[in-house]
Design an enzyme around this catalytic site. Structure first.
Site, mmCIF file in Angstrom:
data_model
loop_
_atom_site.group_PDB
_atom_site.id
_atom_site.type_symbol
_atom_site.label_atom_id
_atom_site.label_comp_id
_atom_site.label_asym_id
_atom_site.label_seq_id
_atom_site.Cartn_x
_atom_site.Cartn_y
_atom_site.Cartn_z
ATOM 1 N N ASN A 117 0.865 -1.174 0.000
ATOM 2 C CA ASN A 117 0.000 0.000 0.000
ATOM 3 C C ASN A 117 0.906 1.229 0.000
ATOM 4 O O ASN A 117 1.438 1.608 1.038
ATOM 5 C CB ASN A 117 -0.897 -0.030 1.240
ATOM 6 C CG ASN A 117 -1.845 1.155 1.290
ATOM 7 O OD1 ASN A 117 -1.821 2.020 0.421
ATOM 8 N ND2 ASN A 117 -2.666 1.190 2.322
ATOM 9 N N ARG A 167 -2.417 -2.059 -3.597
ATOM 10 C CA ARG A 167 -3.686 -1.401 -3.305
ATOM 11 C C ARG A 167 -3.753 -0.118 -4.135
ATOM 12 O O ARG A 167 -2.794 0.653 -4.182
ATOM 13 C CB ARG A 167 -3.747 -1.035 -1.824
ATOM 14 C CG ARG A 167 -4.990 -0.248 -1.504
ATOM 15 C CD ARG A 167 -4.874 0.396 -0.148
ATOM 16 N NE ARG A 167 -6.103 1.111 0.138
ATOM 17 C CZ ARG A 167 -6.143 2.272 0.776
ATOM 18 N NH1 ARG A 167 -5.037 2.854 1.173
ATOM 19 N NH2 ARG A 167 -7.288 2.851 1.017
ATOM 20 N N HIS A 200 -12.732 2.310 0.559
ATOM 21 C CA HIS A 200 -12.593 1.237 1.559
ATOM 22 C C HIS A 200 -13.234 -0.066 1.090
ATOM 23 O O HIS A 200 -13.602 -0.928 1.912
ATOM 24 C CB HIS A 200 -13.290 1.612 2.902
ATOM 25 C CG HIS A 200 -12.647 2.727 3.656
ATOM 26 N ND1 HIS A 200 -13.388 3.629 4.390
ATOM 27 C CD2 HIS A 200 -11.361 3.075 3.825
ATOM 28 C CE1 HIS A 200 -12.572 4.494 4.974
ATOM 29 N NE2 HIS A 200 -11.340 4.171 4.640
ATOM 30 N N ARG A 239 -11.451 14.932 8.454
ATOM 31 C CA ARG A 239 -12.348 15.273 7.331
ATOM 32 C C ARG A 239 -13.755 15.586 7.822
ATOM 33 O O ARG A 239 -14.250 14.920 8.729
ATOM 34 C CB ARG A 239 -12.411 14.106 6.345
ATOM 35 C CG ARG A 239 -11.179 14.014 5.469
ATOM 36 C CD ARG A 239 -11.195 12.758 4.628
ATOM 37 N NE ARG A 239 -10.208 11.819 5.105
ATOM 38 C CZ ARG A 239 -10.120 10.546 4.715
ATOM 39 N NH1 ARG A 239 -10.965 10.056 3.834
ATOM 40 N NH2 ARG A 239 -9.184 9.762 5.207
ATOM 41 N N GLU A 296 -7.366 -6.090 4.742
ATOM 42 C CA GLU A 296 -7.307 -5.719 3.324
ATOM 43 C C GLU A 296 -6.132 -6.394 2.632
ATOM 44 O O GLU A 296 -6.219 -6.775 1.470
ATOM 45 C CB GLU A 296 -7.198 -4.193 3.203
ATOM 46 C CG GLU A 296 -8.470 -3.483 3.625
ATOM 47 C CD GLU A 296 -8.246 -2.067 4.117
ATOM 48 O OE1 GLU A 296 -7.684 -1.903 5.219
ATOM 49 O OE2 GLU A 296 -8.620 -1.124 3.412
#
Ligand code: AMP
Length: 396
Positions: A8, A89, A178, A238, A382
């Site tokens: 990633n 990823r 996600h 955020r 993941e």
């Protein structure tokens, strides 16, 4: 023996997990942070040991070289040829990809084109890809897109109610994010439910970034992130969903420029913005417990937004069999799960099992048998999805 590394690559970081795919065990994992700085940090875990080094790392190529050198020097692999493939990823695959793919020139061109939608991530993924390609040319490479799982959304869920030409001409729509985590967690829940033909699952991925998804019979039917990961829930830094007129007001009345404003919405809002304490949920939670009113407000807004999406998805799914909590907050915060579930309990008939919520470890059910909805904690994985897709596509 086939070894696959799941990667990633971020703008200044590179996370990795090296798997032995015969039994899917993690041989080593770690992260290289602050790439491009004199005080980059290399953390690697293997054999139950964690090694942390500070050193200068100029770019991603050097980071990959350092990682691969370390694998050899520490006898984690005897030769780099043992690593048969690299699974990358990729945050944004747009409408091009509804599943993982072997990386070729066309895929690279798409990832490059889509950097408009993911300016921080897609360029970093390409840099990571080229660095590994140079270091292990014999290894195959696969891209696993964070958007792919949500490509099953219907237009009624992904089209924004703005003039249609913006979708037609500029591909402005909801993409979600996600997806790899929502796929993994909802699949685990289906397994735990005994793989029924029909299932209605809500996944709450609550981490520094957060999103919820509604998964019907294994298919994502809606998700809270949007055109970009700025949408939906309130997150660490955020804002999540916001009336767009706030933006106009801040520009017109407060004289701010758009770039500054977007940076505030991405980096200075959410838990950090409201609490003024931190973007880290643990810090905000602690401050709230010690009586900090704004920290308490931040946490309350966060919970409200989570239950609002659960309510929406309950309706969209026509009921819910199971809710799953995952990611940093979802997996670890006992009080968040308890608070969210108590806000839902009257409407959904949820009866929490306090013992399992508080003292249980890892993947587990945290509701009592009489609860109308089952609630699970599912540690996301993941990297395992990335490694499995890589193995499958390259037929290793
Ligand atoms: P992630 O992005 O999945 O790594 O999640 C990061 C978030 O999880 C941060 O806001 C952390 O504060 C939060 N987190 C991690 N551990 C805990 C914990 N034990 N209790 C509460 N929040 C936690």
């Amino acid at each position: 023996m086939s070894k696959i590394i799941a990667v990633n690559a971020g703008s200044s970081s590179l996370k990795f997990q090296l798997f032995e795919m015969d039994d899917e065990h993690v041989i080593t994992s770690g992260v290289i942070e602050r790439i491009g700085f004199e005080d980059a940090i290399f953390t690697i875990k293997y054999d139950g040991e964690k090694v942390i080094k500070k050193l200068e790392i100029k770019d991603h190529s050097q980071a990959v070289e350092l990682l691969l050198d370390t694998l050899i020097k520490r006898n984690i692999v005897a030769s780099l040829d043992e690593i048969k493939a690299v699974g990358h990823r990729v945050v944004q695959g747009g409408s091009y990809y509804n599943q993982s793919v072997i990386i070729d020139e066309q895929v690279l061109a798409h990832i490059d084109e889509l950097k408009k939608l993911a300016p921080l991530h897609n360029p970093a993924h390409l840099t990571g890809y080229y660095a590994f390609e140079k270091a292990i040319p014999s290894a195959g490479a696969v891209a696993v897109f964070d958007t792919a799982f949500h490509q099953t959304l219907k237009p009624k869920c992904y089209i924004y109610p703005i003039p249609y030409r913006f979708y037609q001409e500029h591909k402005i729509r909801k993409y979600g994010a996600h997806g790899t985590s929502h796929f993994y967690v909802s699949s685990r829940v289906r397994d735990l439910l005994g793989n029924p033909e029909h299932s209605k699952i809500i996944v709450a991925h609550l981490g520094a970034g957060g999103s919820l998804s509604a998964v019907k019979d294994g298919i994502s039917i809606n998700t809270s992130m949007g055109f970009t990961p700025l949408a939906g829930l309130m997150m660490g830094t955020r804002s999540g969903d916001l009336d767009p007129s706030v933006i106009d007001y801040m520009i017109e009345q407060l004289g701010m420029d758009m770039k500054e404003l977007i940076s505030i919405l991405n980096k200075e809002s959410g838990l950090l913005g409201v609490s003024g304490v931190s973007s880290d949920f643990r810090d905000v939670e602690r401050a709230a417990i010690h009586g900090n009113e704004r920290a308490k407000l931040a946490v309350d807004i966060f919970f409200r937004r989570v239950i609002a999406y659960i309510g929406r998805y309950f309706i969209a799914l026509g009921g819910v069999d199971a809710i799953a909590f995952t990611a940093g907050i979802g997996e670890n915060s006992v009080t968040s799960r308890k608070e969210i579930l108590s806000l839902l309990s009257e409407a959904l008939g949820i009866i929490i099992d306090d013992e399992a919520n508080e003292f249980g470890k890892g993947e587990r059910l945290i509701t009592k048998p009489e609860s109308k909805v089952k609630v699970y904690v599912i540690p996301t994985n993941e990297e395992l999805v990335i490694a499995r897709d890589t193995k499958r596509l390259l037929a290793l």
